[in-house]
Design an enzyme around this catalytic site. Structure first.
Site, PDB file in Angstrom:
ATOM      1  N   GLU A 283      11.184  22.165 -19.211  1.00  0.00           N
ATOM      2  CA  GLU A 283      10.740  21.979 -17.830  1.00  0.00           C
ATOM      3  C   GLU A 283      11.884  21.415 -16.986  1.00  0.00           C
ATOM      4  O   GLU A 283      12.749  20.697 -17.485  1.00  0.00           O
ATOM      5  CB  GLU A 283       9.564  20.995 -17.795  1.00  0.00           C
ATOM      6  CG  GLU A 283       9.048  20.696 -16.398  1.00  0.00           C
ATOM      7  CD  GLU A 283       8.126  19.489 -16.359  1.00  0.00           C
ATOM      8  OE1 GLU A 283       7.410  19.349 -15.352  1.00  0.00           O
ATOM      9  OE2 GLU A 283       8.130  18.687 -17.311  1.00  0.00           O
ATOM     10  N   LYS A 347       2.527  25.986 -12.529  1.00  0.00           N
ATOM     11  CA  LYS A 347       1.743  24.866 -13.048  1.00  0.00           C
ATOM     12  C   LYS A 347       0.514  24.620 -12.188  1.00  0.00           C
ATOM     13  O   LYS A 347       0.612  24.517 -10.957  1.00  0.00           O
ATOM     14  CB  LYS A 347       2.609  23.604 -13.105  1.00  0.00           C
ATOM     15  CG  LYS A 347       1.934  22.406 -13.761  1.00  0.00           C
ATOM     16  CD  LYS A 347       2.895  21.224 -13.824  1.00  0.00           C
ATOM     17  CE  LYS A 347       2.244  20.032 -14.527  1.00  0.00           C
ATOM     18  NZ  LYS A 347       3.138  18.852 -14.541  1.00  0.00           N
ATOM     19  N   CYS A 404       4.443  20.288 -19.020  1.00  0.00           N
ATOM     20  CA  CYS A 404       4.330  18.833 -19.031  1.00  0.00           C
ATOM     21  C   CYS A 404       2.950  18.399 -19.549  1.00  0.00           C
ATOM     22  O   CYS A 404       2.501  18.852 -20.586  1.00  0.00           O
ATOM     23  CB  CYS A 404       4.633  18.270 -17.643  1.00  0.00           C
ATOM     24  SG  CYS A 404       4.765  16.471 -17.574  1.00  0.00           S
TER      25      CYS A 404
END
Length: 532
Positions: A283, A347, A404
């Protein structure tokens, strides 16, 4: 001694509840001391016994305060490492460190206060109160994981979920099912000091020991004894650059950063090992928009040999409609040889205050010069929930992408079908993350443990690439097959474990088994209260 604990009043009762909660945090990774949670919940039960005296209205408030203090202590001791993120740019965020280290646990402690208050409604002396506490705390943990975007970090079920054998039951009942069992098992010894007949005194602890042994036995039976099956023709390479969140990670250093990534990714495999077919970068790989930097994208594309694919975290910008601001997304991009971006995932579950400022607070906080941790104008936008989908990558099974802390949400790592749309079953969970914010603390280790439990729940392998670590490949039973340690610059080459044929019960039925456990525990608590 037990009577002394029950007789505590006021701040003394709350102080001991806080300390008991803090002790319980030792059951979480990386410590994994399950007896610490047992002592913690036994003390909480005895304190609650003292709070149960008197009229229901007053005792409800006392229960809520005991639960809040216990949760405050538990979360403060378990989440103190969040403070490291406030010191990355200390000149701008250090003042807010108490809000993260003390304020967040104090607010989240309200869920435990509500859970204890709910338990009081069906509380009764003896065994029944163990079931009541399990219902209250498991319900509180479920709410904590869902309300206000949810934050299921260090859910109590992780006391069982981090153990390879005990975690296998998550394939049936999920994290929240493990939570209700963890509370039952750990609080049961409270009855040893309640007097009464031997069955009421010793029975719950014996039942808890048998339940724990049963979970371990099921896990031992479920784990295969043979070698892991792997996906033919796939060789993964996870690139862990170990870049700190400091001046080295700035747009002006883009050329050095890209060159470093390419050099790491092109290292020769071990003698006799297969050449990687898929390279994964973490990420926040770039401190710039690679899609808008043709030179960098071309350099990356030229480094990808024919037949290989790159999956990388990257910020992405979307051209706005007239009158709208530009939107930025925290994304995963699939890049083919030559630099073509073949597929993208944005995301969906953003981190409040880390990636965006919550709507009602956004204008007010920006008016006084505050911003989210990630310095993106206006913060990141969330990807469409309807667009949360499987990544298509040539040579790989369908990929369930997570970025994440999306990997800590049970039941949410695999896309759900939407109206008129079929979702293909994924063959692996991909998690790219950047835990550099938290340094060498329990945070990255807790993150890995929670992501690993998703593999067990879904029966899918997990491929986790982290900037500073811990990068790992995990099989669908939660066994780590390959791993890089924290704060190491290296690449990890590994085969991709095959998914378990068919879907796990948890993947098929979701939280239905947890709801059944809650109903059963509530029935036991009500029956015990009725007998009293």
């Amino acid at each position: 001694m037990i009577q002394i604990l029950r007789d505590l009043r006021g701040w003394r009762r709350l102080a001991l509840a806080f300390l008991a909660g803090a002790l319980g945090a030792l059951a979480m990774p990386p410590f994994g001391l399950l007896p610490a949670l047992a002592v913690s919940l036994v003390l909480a039960t005895w304190l609650a016994d003292g709070a149960a005296e008197g009229p229901l209205g007053r005792s409800l408030l006392r229960f809520a305060l005991v639960g809040w203090a216990w949760g405050f202590g538990y979360l403060t001791a378990g989440l103190w490492w969040l403070g490291a993120a406030f010191l990355v740019e200390a000149d701008e965020f250090a003042w807010a460190l108490p809000l993260g280290v003390i304020g967040l646990p104090a607010v989240l402690g309200l869920f435990y206060g509500a859970g204890f208050a709910a338990a009081r409604l069906v509380w009764s002396p003896g065994t029944g109160r163990i079931a009541a506490l399990a219902v209250g705390l498991a319900g509180a943990e479920w709410l904590r994981g869902h309300l206000f975007t949810g934050f299921p970090w260090n859910t109590l079920g992780m006391a069982l979920g981090q153990n390879l054998f005990l975690s296998q039951s998550a394939s049936v009942i999920g994290l929240y099912g493990l939570t209700i069992l963890a509370v039952v098992i750990c609080a049961a010894p409270a009855t040893l000091a309640t007097g009464g007949r031997p069955a009421g005194r010793y029975g719950p602890s014996l039942a808890a020991a048998l339940l724990l042994a049963g979970l371990a036995g099921y896990g031992a039976l479920r784990l295969p004894s043979g070698a892991d099956a792997t996906v033919a023709g796939v060789r993964l390479r996870l690139m862990q650059p170990n870049l700190p969140q400091d001046a080295k990670f700035r747009p002006e250093n883009r050329a050095d950063i890209v060159d470093r990534y390419i050099e790491l990714s092109q290292r020769e495999p071990a003698p006799g090992a297969a050449v990687p077919t898929h390279v994964i970068w973490p990420e926040s790989a770039f401190p710039f928009l690679i899609q808008r930097d043709p030179d960098s994208l071309a350099k990356v594309g030229a480094s990808i040999p024919t037949g290989q694919h790159l999956l990388t975290g990257a910020a992405r910008a979307e051209e706005p409609l007239p009158g709208e601001r530009i939107r930025f997304y925290n994304a995963i991009m699939v890049i083919e040889p030559g630099g073509r971006i073949a597929d993208t995932y944005d995301k969906v579950h953003l981190v409040p205050f880390g990636e965006y400022l919550p709507g009602p607070l956004d204008a007010a906080l920006r008016a006084v010069g505050l911003r989210q941790f990630v310095s993106i104008p206006g913060g990141f936008s969330a990807g469409s929930a309807a667009g949360q989908r499987i990544l298509d990558v040539a040579g790989l099974p369908p990929v369930a992408a997570t970025i994440c802390y999306e990997a800590i949400f049970p039941g949410a790592v695999v896309p759900s079908p939407h109206a008129g749309e079929a979702v293909r079953e994924p063959g692996l969970i991909l998690n790219v993350t950047n835990d550099a914010w938290f340094g060498d603390t329990p945070g990255p280790r807790q993150h890995l443990a929670q992501a690993r439990l998703r593999a067990v729940e879904e029966g899918l392998p997990l491929v986790r690439d982290a900037n500073t670590g811990i990068s790992a490949v995990v099989d669908p039973y939660g066994r780590v097959t390959a791993q890089l340690p924290l704060n190491v610059e290296d690449v990890l080459d590994a085969d991709l474990p095959a998914a378990i044929p068919g879907r796990t019960p948890y993947a098929r039925y979701g939280e239905a088994p947890f709801a059944a456990l809650m109903a059963g525990a509530l029935a036991l608590a009500l029956a015990a209260r009725r007998r009293r």
